[in-house]
Design a protein around this motif. Structure first.
Motif, mmCIF file in Angstrom:
data_model
loop_
_atom_site.group_PDB
_atom_site.id
_atom_site.type_symbol
_atom_site.label_atom_id
_atom_site.label_comp_id
_atom_site.label_asym_id
_atom_site.label_seq_id
_atom_site.Cartn_x
_atom_site.Cartn_y
_atom_site.Cartn_z
ATOM 1 N N SER A 153 0.984 -0.757 -0.108
ATOM 2 C CA SER A 153 0.183 -0.204 -0.391
ATOM 3 C C SER A 153 0.849 1.118 -0.111
ATOM 4 O O SER A 153 2.225 1.269 -0.561
ATOM 5 N N LYS A 154 0.383 2.377 -0.229
ATOM 6 C CA LYS A 154 1.233 3.941 -0.163
ATOM 7 C C LYS A 154 1.615 4.067 1.348
ATOM 8 O O LYS A 154 2.232 4.813 1.326
ATOM 9 N N ARG A 155 1.263 3.380 2.279
ATOM 10 C CA ARG A 155 0.567 3.477 3.819
ATOM 11 C C ARG A 155 2.543 3.249 4.206
ATOM 12 O O ARG A 155 2.456 2.103 4.240
ATOM 13 N N VAL A 156 3.331 3.702 5.118
ATOM 14 C CA VAL A 156 4.701 3.442 5.316
ATOM 15 C C VAL A 156 4.686 3.532 7.003
ATOM 16 O O VAL A 156 3.567 4.432 8.035
ATOM 17 N N ILE A 157 5.309 2.110 7.054
ATOM 18 C CA ILE A 157 5.740 2.453 8.878
ATOM 19 C C ILE A 157 6.832 2.625 9.012
ATOM 20 O O ILE A 157 7.980 2.194 8.122
ATOM 21 N N HIS A 158 7.754 2.778 10.498
ATOM 22 C CA HIS A 158 8.548 2.679 10.401
ATOM 23 C C HIS A 158 8.578 2.415 12.186
ATOM 24 O O HIS A 158 8.144 2.154 12.826
ATOM 25 N N PHE A 159 9.988 1.599 12.366
ATOM 26 C CA PHE A 159 10.607 0.895 13.349
ATOM 27 C C PHE A 159 11.667 0.860 13.693
ATOM 28 O O PHE A 159 12.549 1.469 12.768
ATOM 29 N N CYS A 160 12.184 0.343 14.730
ATOM 30 C CA CYS A 160 13.439 0.218 15.646
ATOM 31 C C CYS A 160 13.758 -1.235 15.218
ATOM 32 O O CYS A 160 13.248 -1.589 15.689
ATOM 33 N N ASN A 161 15.172 -0.953 14.589
ATOM 34 C CA ASN A 161 15.556 -2.428 14.394
ATOM 35 C C ASN A 161 17.132 -2.907 15.508
ATOM 36 O O ASN A 161 17.804 -2.955 14.795
ATOM 37 N N ASN A 162 17.015 -1.963 16.688
ATOM 38 C CA ASN A 162 18.224 -1.822 17.216
ATOM 39 C C ASN A 162 17.303 -3.431 18.091
ATOM 40 O O ASN A 162 16.582 -3.063 19.461
ATOM 41 N N LYS A 163 18.676 -4.243 18.736
ATOM 42 C CA LYS A 163 18.055 -5.169 19.469
ATOM 43 C C LYS A 163 18.163 -4.417 20.841
ATOM 44 O O LYS A 163 18.288 -5.669 22.089
ATOM 45 N N GLU A 164 19.368 -3.776 20.743
ATOM 46 C CA GLU A 164 19.734 -3.599 22.224
ATOM 47 C C GLU A 164 18.745 -2.649 23.050
ATOM 48 O O GLU A 164 18.421 -2.315 24.392
ATOM 49 N N SER A 165 17.781 -1.643 22.172
ATOM 50 C CA SER A 165 16.623 -0.744 22.867
ATOM 51 C C SER A 165 16.027 -1.667 22.882
ATOM 52 O O SER A 165 15.076 -2.489 23.169
ATOM 53 N N GLU A 166 14.915 -0.524 23.784
ATOM 54 C CA GLU A 166 13.290 -1.732 24.055
ATOM 55 C C GLU A 166 12.432 -1.209 23.186
ATOM 56 O O GLU A 166 11.541 -1.375 23.695
ATOM 57 N N LEU A 167 12.584 -0.214 22.514
ATOM 58 C CA LEU A 167 12.034 0.581 21.401
ATOM 59 C C LEU A 167 11.894 -1.100 19.907
ATOM 60 O O LEU A 167 11.606 -1.088 18.465
ATOM 61 N N ASP A 168 13.182 -1.713 20.020
ATOM 62 C CA ASP A 168 13.158 -3.242 18.954
ATOM 63 C C ASP A 168 11.691 -3.850 18.750
ATOM 64 O O ASP A 168 11.025 -3.938 19.308
ATOM 65 N N HIS A 169 12.098 -3.683 17.320
ATOM 66 C CA HIS A 169 10.766 -4.257 16.500
ATOM 67 C C HIS A 169 9.283 -3.155 16.603
ATOM 68 O O HIS A 169 8.760 -4.191 17.253
ATOM 69 N N GLN A 170 9.683 -2.714 17.326
ATOM 70 C CA GLN A 170 8.770 -1.637 17.664
ATOM 71 C C GLN A 170 8.074 -0.380 16.813
ATOM 72 O O GLN A 170 9.054 0.208 16.422
ATOM 73 N N MET A 171 6.236 0.283 16.183
ATOM 74 C CA MET A 171 6.050 0.889 14.989
ATOM 75 C C MET A 171 6.847 2.408 16.165
ATOM 76 O O MET A 171 6.356 2.498 17.171
ATOM 77 N N ILE A 172 7.342 3.128 15.252
ATOM 78 C CA ILE A 172 7.427 4.705 16.287
ATOM 79 C C ILE A 172 7.445 5.686 14.796
ATOM 80 O O ILE A 172 6.781 4.844 14.154
ATOM 81 N N THR A 173 6.753 6.784 15.393
ATOM 82 C CA THR A 173 6.349 7.750 14.385
ATOM 83 C C THR A 173 8.379 8.332 14.416
ATOM 84 O O THR A 173 9.424 8.618 14.955
ATOM 85 N N LEU A 174 8.084 9.804 13.479
ATOM 86 C CA LEU A 174 9.343 10.568 12.669
ATOM 87 C C LEU A 174 9.798 11.489 14.018
ATOM 88 O O LEU A 174 10.749 12.043 14.005
ATOM 89 N N LYS A 175 8.790 11.604 14.656
ATOM 90 C CA LYS A 175 8.900 13.215 16.253
ATOM 91 C C LYS A 175 8.812 11.727 17.522
ATOM 92 O O LYS A 175 8.753 12.509 18.252
ATOM 93 N N ASP A 176 9.123 10.873 17.096
ATOM 94 C CA ASP A 176 9.261 9.846 18.945
ATOM 95 C C ASP A 176 10.693 10.344 19.216
ATOM 96 O O ASP A 176 11.895 11.179 18.481
#
Length: 62
Positions: free
Chosen positions: A30-53
């Motif tokens: 689709s045209k919709r884009v999602i952003h996510f963190c790919n850092n295994k050491e971060s607490e945000l690993d594989h979670q959806m994030i926004t550009l302003k986080d």
């Protein structure tokens, strides 16, 4: 090289910030884009994030 950040770093500045497209029900992208963190050491690993986080303390700049 020394880098000094004079504003709060965002997730979008990190090396591990990635984006991908959402798939439709029929399997097409689709045209919709999602952003996510790919850092295994971060607490945000594989979670959806926004550009302003705000970046976590495991940030690695480009």
């Amino acid at each position: 090289m020394i880098t000094e950040i004079i504003y709060e770093a965002k997730c979008k500045h990190c090396v591990f910030f990635e984006k991908g497209r959402v798939l439709k029900n029929n399997g097409e992208e689709s045209k919709r884009v999602i952003h996510f963190c790919n850092n295994k050491e971060s607490e945000l690993d594989h979670q959806m994030i926004t550009l302003k986080d705000k970046a976590c303390d495991k940030i690695q700049l480009l």
